[in-house]
Motif scaffolding. Structure first.
Motif, short mmCIF file in Angstrom:
data_model
loop_
_atom_site.label_atom_id
_atom_site.label_comp_id
_atom_site.label_asym_id
_atom_site.label_seq_id
_atom_site.Cartn_x
_atom_site.Cartn_y
_atom_site.Cartn_z
N LEU A 1 -7.30 -14.82 15.10
CA LEU A 1 -7.55 -16.33 14.69
C LEU A 1 -9.17 -17.10 14.65
N TYR B 1 9.27 -9.95 22.19
CA TYR B 1 9.41 -11.47 23.50
C TYR B 1 7.52 -11.28 23.89
N VAL C 1 5.22 -11.87 21.53
CA VAL C 1 4.74 -13.52 21.43
C VAL C 1 3.56 -13.62 22.12
N ILE D 1 0.22 -16.16 22.00
CA ILE D 1 0.76 -17.29 22.37
C ILE D 1 -0.50 -17.90 23.05
N VAL E 1 -3.51 -19.14 21.63
CA VAL E 1 -3.67 -20.34 21.62
C VAL E 1 -3.36 -21.38 22.27
N VAL E 2 -2.90 -21.38 23.66
CA VAL E 2 -2.21 -22.36 24.38
C VAL E 2 -3.84 -22.27 25.01
N LEU F 1 -6.83 -22.25 24.04
CA LEU F 1 -7.48 -22.45 23.12
C LEU F 1 -8.04 -24.17 23.01
N ALA F 2 -6.34 -24.34 23.18
CA ALA F 2 -5.91 -25.46 23.48
C ALA F 2 -6.31 -26.06 24.93
N LEU G 1 1.70 -21.55 32.30
CA LEU G 1 2.47 -22.56 31.67
C LEU G 1 3.46 -21.67 30.16
N THR G 2 2.44 -20.30 29.35
CA THR G 2 2.97 -19.60 28.53
C THR G 2 4.45 -18.75 29.26
N LEU H 1 7.03 -20.76 30.12
CA LEU H 1 8.24 -21.17 28.90
C LEU H 1 9.33 -20.61 28.46
N MET H 2 8.17 -18.94 28.38
CA MET H 2 9.13 -17.94 27.86
C MET H 2 9.80 -17.68 29.01
N ARG I 1 -2.61 -17.48 5.68
CA ARG I 1 -3.08 -17.38 7.26
C ARG I 1 -2.59 -19.45 7.73
N ILE J 1 11.19 -21.23 21.29
CA ILE J 1 11.50 -20.92 22.43
C ILE J 1 11.28 -22.03 23.37
N ALA K 1 13.83 -23.48 27.38
CA ALA K 1 12.71 -23.51 28.32
C ALA K 1 13.31 -25.38 28.28
N LEU L 1 0.25 -28.44 21.32
CA LEU L 1 -1.34 -26.72 21.86
C LEU L 1 -0.81 -26.53 19.70
N LEU M 1 -4.77 -28.84 19.22
CA LEU M 1 -6.12 -28.31 19.37
C LEU M 1 -6.72 -27.69 19.61
N PRO M 2 -6.16 -26.20 19.21
CA PRO M 2 -7.75 -25.02 18.34
C PRO M 2 -8.43 -25.49 17.47
N LEU N 1 -11.10 -23.76 15.22
CA LEU N 1 -10.18 -22.55 14.13
C LEU N 1 -11.27 -22.95 13.31
#
Lengths: 320, 320, 320
Positions: free
Chosen positions: B74, B110, B113, B117, B120-121, B123-124, B143-144, B147-148, C269, C283, C287, C310, C313-314, C318
């Protein structure tokens, strides 16, 4: 008299400390006024005497003084401290824990921790909320109390006193019956007194007087808020017992004061905006009642906090 | 040795990649130190060998490397990347999913992923948290993973391995019994090792050594945090089995490290502040245990994140 | 034709009002285009005719117009108003309440309150979200509708029409069966139409056309989003009936449009990033389905809002 009291607070550290605490009491309904705070404590005391249950009359001042002392110990901003902004959450935590938990020696240590932590939570939330220029209201009290109550479920040494067990939300079990005139007057006054967890009409009157000595608009909005809340709850068919006990009133009362007193004069547009916020607080109260049932914790003043934020945040962009 | 390793990281991209991942491992306990990260992995490996269950020893490095590679792909900020700040959440996601879900081919997709993710979370959340100058801690992992796990309930191809079913919070079913001295020592070490989902005393010792090579204060705060957490949980009458397993310790350990190492020297006021945060983390741990029961998901390090934010946010205004 | 319509909106206040409302309809899928909004309303009307249930075709325009009028009354920012940004949440509130609550005279007052409040919530959330430069998406709709539905549980005068009762999350009761080709095509189109609570293939086609007249990339991302969502949900073994009904598709469709159209061109990308967001929306949908079961409320477009935030925000940091 106010002048000589002000002089006393300058010359005596003890009087200043008392004044700070009384303002902390007053801030429960957003009033930076020591006489208002004193009348709040008197209203609490009256209810304790007639009901024969002294918990609130002990828990309230203990939580208040612990929070004020914690804030002094942490060296918080002096102006905010002197306005009572670091006392009211601790006072509310002290009252809530006194009602929902059973008193035993460890309980008092638990209450002291909760009241002290409320100051840290206040500081944290103020730092966040100032980004958008909104006050934190009673959010530190709500968050701290929820955590202390939920935590107690897992502590054998801390017992619940008066909370229904966790349950899935029930739908339409409300028994909606009309209230007679006397019950409606009581409900309106209970709506004011329930801000302090009290269902007592005389206490409600004392609280309205307490607001009146600080701001006639605050008193007017409180009265209008509790009456409008009852009308909305009745119209929508909410549970009559809850309405009669003032349980649909205390958050709308606070919403009406908080938003109404943001404006200098109650122009028609302002009154309409405050009324919309008050109505939505009743719906949010019902919503959070359901949402928190699985956890078994009370909504406290969360509906007031949530709806007041929603209605204060747009005001930077709107000219009402 | 540290010097020649530093030179190697400059000359070799492969060594630099390994160094980045080891720092990612170290950041699970907030240490930007590759040796600390290596010792963490050794502690995990030791536990895998003696317990005969290799999941963690596979899930941890897989999640770590996937997250680091995602961050590189990224094009994230280079300094933050090299400090391991984009690896630790993926490593924790990898471990949590390895424990709570059953391994099958799709499970590994899974996990990949989830670990990706988490970047990304991260960075957010960094973009949001920097508004108030606080670190995001392990919030992206929490958080991730929530949710998973919650998502997996609805996916027939992903099976739960080891989670109690959703239930309404129970009140006071705790069996609070005193622990003997040996059990207390184990509980203290388990409190440290449970940061990585492990209940193993040797691993706990290895983790304390891992902290020591990075910062003696971090090690001291970790040890003090786990001991204080046990004392508080015992005093309040928390479930003895949970205390003995270190389950009341791992979040307070992290809180104590995170807040304690914000200060240069542990002056008395600082120690008092850190102790208050640690105590409140135990209460918050109990609270979130109850609050999450209806969803059937574990609290992970949410109590650490929540309480550390509450105690870090006031520090811009306070001089302790 | 577009030119003469634009001239008409300048000369006629009535046409301008209609144009504002049509753009509000278009903004449900993030399109500032009156023709798109008109086609959305036509798609809703078509579904009402063939299904014989007119609720949506009434609730949608009522909520839309109430919200637009509220915004005008509050004196909101003119440019945002004319783009339809104060209409779409009210339109969605109107549709959601029309579906989940039973119509009676008081219901319509309840709907008007909800649609009006959505404007205040929008203003509040915009003030918060602009701190990080992200749009509020459909968050005001989601929050307002959740509160109105949860509140209704306690109001005898407002009845639920079509919601499963609150329950603890069930684990792996999904029946995952393969869908045949025709069912897959239907599921893909339903995924688009379910953005408006509709399971109708023709309506799905009309909605795709509505997107096409505004932006070919929006239409392409919508189609790709619904197809990818089905593939992911099938692979993970989600409930076949829910997939066939398009219930795993509507949030991913919106995520794909929202994130995809942030970029000028779909470079590889970018496509990868949008695909990751779309997959994670599936997902998150699963959840939140589980997480909200104890409250008995539907997830609405919360998965879209959460995942899009989510992934947006990044982007300030980036360069994809």
């Amino acid at each position: 008299m106010a002048g000589s009291w002000a002089r006393l607070t300058e010359s005596s550290a003890a009087v200043r400390f008392i004044d700070t605490n009384l303002r902390g009491s007053g801030q429960v309904m957003l009033q930076d006024n020591p006489l208002t705070g004193l009348l709040f404590l008197i209203g609490i005391g009256w209810s304790a005497v007639v009901s024969g249950s002294p918990q609130l009359a002990i828990g309230a001042p203990v939580g208040l003084v612990v929070a004020t002392c914690t804030a002094i110990g942490l060296g918080v901003d002096r102006t905010a401290l002197r306005s009572g902004l670091f006392g009211y959450n601790g006072m509310l935590v002290g009252m809530a824990l006194s009602i929902y938990l059973a008193a035993n020696p460890l309980f008092w240590a638990y209450l002291v921790v909760g009241a002290g932590i409320s100051v840290v939570v206040m500081l944290a939330m103020v730092n966040i909320a100032k980004t958008w220029g909104v006050p934190v209201l009673t959010a530190p009290f709500v968050l701290t109390t929820w955590l202390m109550l939920l935590g107690s479920y897992n502590f054998a040494a801390i017992s619940l006193a008066d909370l229904p067990p966790p349950a899935l939300p029930s739908i339409h079990v409300a028994s909606a019956m009309p209230l007679d005139s006397l019950a409606l007057v009581d409900a309106a006054l209970f709506g004011v007194s329930q801000v302090f967890f009290i269902g007592n009409a005389i206490t409600g009157v004392i609280f309205l007087l307490a607001l009146l000595v600080s701001s006639r608009w605050a008193a007017a909005y409180a009265l209008a808020g509790t009456v409008l809340a009852i009308a909305v709850a009745q119209t929508l068919g909410a549970n009559s017992d809850a309405i009669a006990a003032g349980l649909f009133g205390f958050s709308p009362v606070l919403t009406a004061i908080a938003i109404g007193t943001m404006f200098d004069t109650p122009r028609p547009r302002v009154v309409f905006y405050v009324a919309a916020a008050t109505i939505f607080t009743v719906i949010t109260q019902a919503a959070l009642n359901s949402a928190l049932m699985p956890l078994g914790i009370p909504v406290l003043t969360a509906p007031f906090v949530a709806v007041t934020w929603l209605f204060l945040l747009p005001l930077r962009k709107l000219v009402l």
